[in-house]
Structure formats: C-alpha cells, structure tokens
Design a protein around this motif. Structure first.
Motif, mmCIF file in Angstrom:
data_model
loop_
_atom_site.group_PDB
_atom_site.id
_atom_site.type_symbol
_atom_site.label_atom_id
_atom_site.label_comp_id
_atom_site.label_asym_id
_atom_site.label_seq_id
_atom_site.Cartn_x
_atom_site.Cartn_y
_atom_site.Cartn_z
ATOM 1 N N ASP A 289 56.101 -25.772 44.160
ATOM 2 C CA ASP A 289 54.836 -26.480 43.195
ATOM 3 C C ASP A 289 53.955 -25.998 43.573
ATOM 4 O O ASP A 289 53.653 -25.472 44.911
ATOM 5 C CB ASP A 289 54.583 -27.984 43.955
ATOM 6 N N LEU A 290 53.193 -25.282 42.260
ATOM 7 C CA LEU A 290 52.327 -24.188 42.976
ATOM 8 C C LEU A 290 50.751 -24.887 42.833
ATOM 9 O O LEU A 290 50.011 -24.180 42.441
ATOM 10 C CB LEU A 290 52.386 -23.192 41.627
ATOM 11 N N SER A 291 50.843 -26.137 42.672
ATOM 12 C CA SER A 291 49.632 -27.076 42.876
ATOM 13 C C SER A 291 49.635 -26.912 43.813
ATOM 14 O O SER A 291 48.467 -27.881 44.439
ATOM 15 C CB SER A 291 49.455 -28.375 41.611
ATOM 16 N N ILE A 292 50.231 -26.941 45.207
ATOM 17 C CA ILE A 292 50.019 -27.664 46.096
ATOM 18 C C ILE A 292 48.942 -26.101 47.047
ATOM 19 O O ILE A 292 48.840 -25.866 46.977
ATOM 20 C CB ILE A 292 51.793 -27.091 47.047
ATOM 21 N N PRO A 293 48.489 -27.425 47.769
ATOM 22 C CA PRO A 293 46.875 -27.033 48.660
ATOM 23 C C PRO A 293 47.629 -25.936 49.709
ATOM 24 O O PRO A 293 47.999 -26.270 50.607
ATOM 25 C CB PRO A 293 46.102 -27.578 48.289
ATOM 26 N N GLU B 30 52.152 -16.951 31.249
ATOM 27 C CA GLU B 30 53.164 -18.060 31.149
ATOM 28 C C GLU B 30 54.461 -17.847 31.755
ATOM 29 O O GLU B 30 55.080 -17.026 31.428
ATOM 30 C CB GLU B 30 52.708 -18.793 30.119
ATOM 31 N N ASP C 87 40.166 -24.221 49.298
ATOM 32 C CA ASP C 87 40.099 -24.304 48.354
ATOM 33 C C ASP C 87 41.074 -23.745 47.244
ATOM 34 O O ASP C 87 40.809 -24.176 45.966
ATOM 35 C CB ASP C 87 38.751 -24.348 48.138
ATOM 36 N N TRP C 88 42.104 -23.492 47.532
ATOM 37 C CA TRP C 88 43.421 -22.815 47.493
ATOM 38 C C TRP C 88 44.716 -23.060 47.437
ATOM 39 O O TRP C 88 44.747 -23.633 48.019
ATOM 40 C CB TRP C 88 43.523 -21.526 47.164
ATOM 41 N N THR C 89 45.102 -23.252 45.496
ATOM 42 C CA THR C 89 46.393 -23.424 45.847
ATOM 43 C C THR C 89 47.196 -22.469 45.984
ATOM 44 O O THR C 89 47.315 -21.291 45.863
ATOM 45 C CB THR C 89 46.476 -24.424 44.024
ATOM 46 N N ARG D 164 57.810 -19.192 34.804
ATOM 47 C CA ARG D 164 57.654 -19.223 35.946
ATOM 48 C C ARG D 164 58.433 -17.898 36.021
ATOM 49 O O ARG D 164 58.138 -16.750 36.954
ATOM 50 C CB ARG D 164 58.615 -20.271 37.186
ATOM 51 N N GLN E 178 49.429 -21.477 43.119
ATOM 52 C CA GLN E 178 49.031 -20.556 42.135
ATOM 53 C C GLN E 178 47.242 -19.668 42.159
ATOM 54 O O GLN E 178 47.944 -18.547 41.738
ATOM 55 C CB GLN E 178 48.442 -21.293 41.408
ATOM 56 N N GLN E 179 46.878 -19.899 43.071
ATOM 57 C CA GLN E 179 45.584 -18.883 43.068
ATOM 58 C C GLN E 179 45.959 -18.143 44.445
ATOM 59 O O GLN E 179 45.504 -17.337 44.025
ATOM 60 C CB GLN E 179 43.862 -19.851 43.436
#
Length: 254
Positions: A22-26, A73, A32-34, A75, A36-37
């Motif tokens: 889950d790339l939204s995981i901090p 776009e 301040d990064w997930t 995965r 994804q970042q």
C-alpha cells in the motif's frame, strides 16, 4: 565491487518491496513521505543523474524538470518505471564515458561517480521501505560497508569545505569515532576511524581506540550512521563517550 550490477540488484530489491505494498503507508524514517513519494524520489533521482551525465552538464539541473520524472499509472507500470532508472544512468555513463567530468553536489566528479552514489541511495531507501512495512532488512555486508565509506567520504569533503565551524562541528579537535564491523571477511573495509581536526575531519580504515566506538554488523552500523535506527535498536556495542556519538549524529547529514 561492480557498482553497476549492485545498483540494479538493490533497485530490484527495493521494487520488490513496493510491488504489492500500500503506497499510501507513511515512511517514519523520512518524515512527511509516503511509500509513493519514496518510490518517486528514487525513480526520479536515477533519471536526474542520468540526464546530468548524458548532457555532460557542469551545472545543477532542477530535478523537477527531468523528462519522465513521474511514474506512469498502474502498479506494474510504476515498478517498470522504477527499475528502468538505473539502466538509464548506466547507459548514460557508458555513452558519455566513465571518466568524463560532470556536475555533482561535491563539485565536478567522473560520470561513474553517480553510479556508486545511486547504489547507496537506494540501499538506504530500501531500509526506509522495509522499516515502513515492518519487514526484515538485510544487505550484503560488503555493500553495507561501502555505503558507510561513501557516506563518510562525503561528510569529510563537506566538513573540509566548510572549515572550522565552532560549536557546529560534528567532532571537536582531537575527538574521534571508531566503527568496527564484525564480519571478519571485510578486513580493513569494515573499520573506520573519524578524527576531528582543527580544519575539518579525517577518515581512515585503521583499527584503533577512539573517544567513542561502535561495534556490530555492517548492516546495523549503516542504519545507525544514517539515523534510520539507533545503536540500541540494532544491538550495537557502544564504548567510550556516548555523548560524542550523539553529537556526531546530530551534526551530520540525514
């Protein structure tokens, strides 16, 4: 060490962590990064360096302007994009010439300097991802040891460029920190002594006593040096003045 081969392997291991995550995981070690970042940072960074090398640039290039700097776009496409980055850099170095000078944040360096730099960038960011996901992190001791060396070499150069900085120096004149990796096969590559001097910092690979010393596996020393985990969390042995080590951590780059 074949830095190009190691870069591809480490990038692939990083990509494998993210493939089904889950790339939204901090990412707690990158505030301040997930994930994804973090992925975007690594993938864009490889392309940024590739563009510097390909253009034989002697000037800073804004990473936000790099072509293909955002993942596509989907995965599978994201993972393919991430894994293509090292190959772009390696190909750029081959075409430009490994010894061709290009811009770096430490001044002009041979183009292949960036391959080693990007190897150790992804080594550390793979640890960030593993910590965020709560999974084990392992790395070849030789790679971890060279990551420590590469990081310390950069700190030494930057400290020498800054010169005497009074209370902001990571080590006072005559203070020292020694790191000792316990893997016997590493030899002197697993020993580091950092010595505070009047005009900066010196580094060597000799064994010796120091004001503060840490002992443990190269992987654990690396995580402690780059402040991803504490010495206590990694079970490292700490000798001498622990306050000197704490000051060193507080006054060296993240």
């Amino acid at each position: 060490m074949d830095f190009a081969t190691a870069l591809i392997a480490e990038n692939a291991a990083f990509a494998d962590l993210l493939r089904d995550a889950d790339l939204s995981i901090p990412v707690p070690t990158c505030p301040d990064w997930t994930l994804q970042q973090l992925m975007r940072h690594v993938g864009r960074g490889d392309r940024w360096c590739a563009q510097i090398v390909a253009e034989q640039s002697m000037d800073y290039i804004d990473p936000r302007t790099v072509a293909g700097g955002k993942p596509p776009e989907g995965r599978d496409a994201e993972i393919d994009w991430l894994q293509a980055g090292p190959r772009q850099l390696i190909d750029a170095v081959t075409q430009t010439g490994a010894d061709t000078p290009v811009w770096t944040f430490l001044g002009p360096r041979p183009a292949d300097w960036w391959i080693r730099r990007r190897l150790h960038e992804v080594v550390v960011h793979r640890a960030d991802a593993a910590i965020a996901l709560g999974v084990d992190y392992d790395v070849d001791p030789a790679v971890a040891a060279d990551a420590i060396t590469e990081w310390l070499e950069r700190v030494v150069i930057q400290a020498d460029e800054e010169g005497p900085a009074g209370g902001d120096r990571p080590l006072g004149d005559g203070q020292s920190v020694h790191l000792h990796a316990t893997e016997p096969d590493l030899g002197e590559a697993g020993e580091w002594t950092i010595l505070g001097r009047p005009d900066g910092i010196a580094l060597d690979h000799e064994h010796g006593k120091a004001t503060a010393a840490l002992r443990g596996p190269a992987r654990s020393l690396l995580l402690a040096v780059v402040r991803r985990r504490t010495a206590a969390q990694e079970g490292l042995e700490v000798f001498g003045d622990a306050g000197v080590w704490d000051t060193w951590l507080a006054r060296t780059p993240f």
